[in-house]
Design a protein around this motif. Structure first.
Motif, PDB file in Angstrom:
ATOM      1  N   ILE A 113       0.819  -1.203   0.000  1.00 35.49           N
ATOM      2  CA  ILE A 113       0.000   0.000   0.000  1.00 35.49           C
ATOM      3  C   ILE A 113       0.855   1.255   0.000  1.00 35.49           C
ATOM      4  O   ILE A 113       0.551   2.229  -0.672  1.00 35.49           O
ATOM      5  CB  ILE A 113      -0.949   0.012   1.220  1.00 35.49           C
ATOM      6  CG1 ILE A 113      -1.874  -1.213   1.172  1.00 35.49           C
ATOM      7  CG2 ILE A 113      -1.754   1.301   1.268  1.00 35.49           C
ATOM      8  CD1 ILE A 113      -2.755  -1.286  -0.059  1.00 35.49           C
TER       9      ILE A 113
ATOM     10  N   ASP B 257      -5.143   3.196   0.537  1.00 35.47           N
ATOM     11  CA  ASP B 257      -5.728   1.876   0.299  1.00 35.47           C
ATOM     12  C   ASP B 257      -7.132   2.038  -0.293  1.00 35.47           C
ATOM     13  O   ASP B 257      -8.036   2.540   0.372  1.00 35.47           O
ATOM     14  CB  ASP B 257      -5.806   1.101   1.621  1.00 35.47           C
ATOM     15  CG  ASP B 257      -6.232  -0.354   1.423  1.00 35.47           C
ATOM     16  OD1 ASP B 257      -6.878  -0.666   0.401  1.00 35.47           O
ATOM     17  OD2 ASP B 257      -5.923  -1.172   2.312  1.00 35.47           O
TER      18      ASP B 257
ATOM     19  N   HIS C 237      -1.348  -4.683   3.046  1.00 36.59           N
ATOM     20  CA  HIS C 237      -2.692  -4.967   3.531  1.00 36.59           C
ATOM     21  C   HIS C 237      -3.290  -6.141   2.745  1.00 36.59           C
ATOM     22  O   HIS C 237      -3.038  -6.296   1.550  1.00 36.59           O
ATOM     23  CB  HIS C 237      -3.623  -3.763   3.334  1.00 36.59           C
ATOM     24  CG  HIS C 237      -3.303  -2.585   4.197  1.00 36.59           C
ATOM     25  ND1 HIS C 237      -3.975  -1.383   4.080  1.00 36.59           N
ATOM     26  CD2 HIS C 237      -2.408  -2.419   5.214  1.00 36.59           C
ATOM     27  CE1 HIS C 237      -3.503  -0.535   4.967  1.00 36.59           C
ATOM     28  NE2 HIS C 237      -2.543  -1.133   5.660  1.00 36.59           N
TER      29      HIS C 237
END
Length: 214
Positions: A57, A103, A211
């Protein structure tokens, strides 16, 4: 190797786990998020995470400098309770480069709430060691939160300047008044990196933030 982050879970709206080994991520389809940090030089580890479905990310840059004395700044004061609403609103509306804002699977509302509640915890006395506020004619124009790390370093934990007040030197004044010796920022935030380097900070390490959303 895997542990729940209860604070983030409440703000994201479903469980969030920090994981050190991608093989520890269980199968299943219940909504959840996993997060990890890996030094950029550990390419094999990054590959193991991405093979499991994690996405890079951002790249977090940690910069450090030799100890310095905090400088008195006329427009920087210690935060007071009556400034809470204004400061929290700056936190809610001023970020775009955090890993949560970058994100695409984290809603902006959740990303903004994380920053607002983060700085709110300073007013609650549940996080950090010092909160500084920059002032202009309209009130709080920015803030800088400091925590003392286990090794004694004074770390810039969170900093932001209201959009109306940008380009007027408040970030520099806040940093000078803090006397901080360590800060983390995103590689995407070129302006912040340039500011810190101009104030004597230099790159100490870099990590990928990864993530995985289920």
């Amino acid at each position: 190797m895997i542990r729940e982050d209860g604070w983030l879970s409440e703000r994201i709206g479903h469980p969030v786990f920090t994981v050190d080994d991608p093989s520890a991520v269980p199968d299943g389809d219940s909504p959840r998020m996993y997060q990890a940090r890996v030094p950029v030089e550990q390419v094999a580890v990054v590959r193991a995470f991405t093979s499991r479905g994690f996405s890079v990310i951002d790249t977090t840059l940690t910069l450090e400098r030799a100890p310095v004395s905090a400088e008195a700044e006329d427009d920087v004061v210690r935060a007071s309770p009556e400034q809470r609403d204004a400061v929290v609103e700056i936190a809610r509306t001023s970020f775009r480069w955090s890993r949560f804002h970058l994100d695409p699977e984290v809603p902006d509302e959740a990303a903004n709430r994380i920053k607002a509640d983060w700085i709110g915890s300073y007013f609650d006395g549940t996080r950090g060691d010092e909160l500084l506020v920059a002032l202009d004619a309209h009130g709080p124009a920015g803030f800088l939160a400091v925590l003392v790390a286990a090794d004694g370093a004074h770390v810039i934990d969170l900093v932001a300047v209201a959009e109306r007040a940008r380009g007027r030197g408040f970030a520099r004044a806040l940093t000078a008044a803090s006397g901080a010796t360590r800060v983390g920022t995103q590689a995407a935030n070129v302006a912040a990196t340039g500011l810190y380097e101009s104030m004597g900070f230099s790159l100490a390490r870099a990590e990928y933030a990864l993530h995985l959303h289920i």
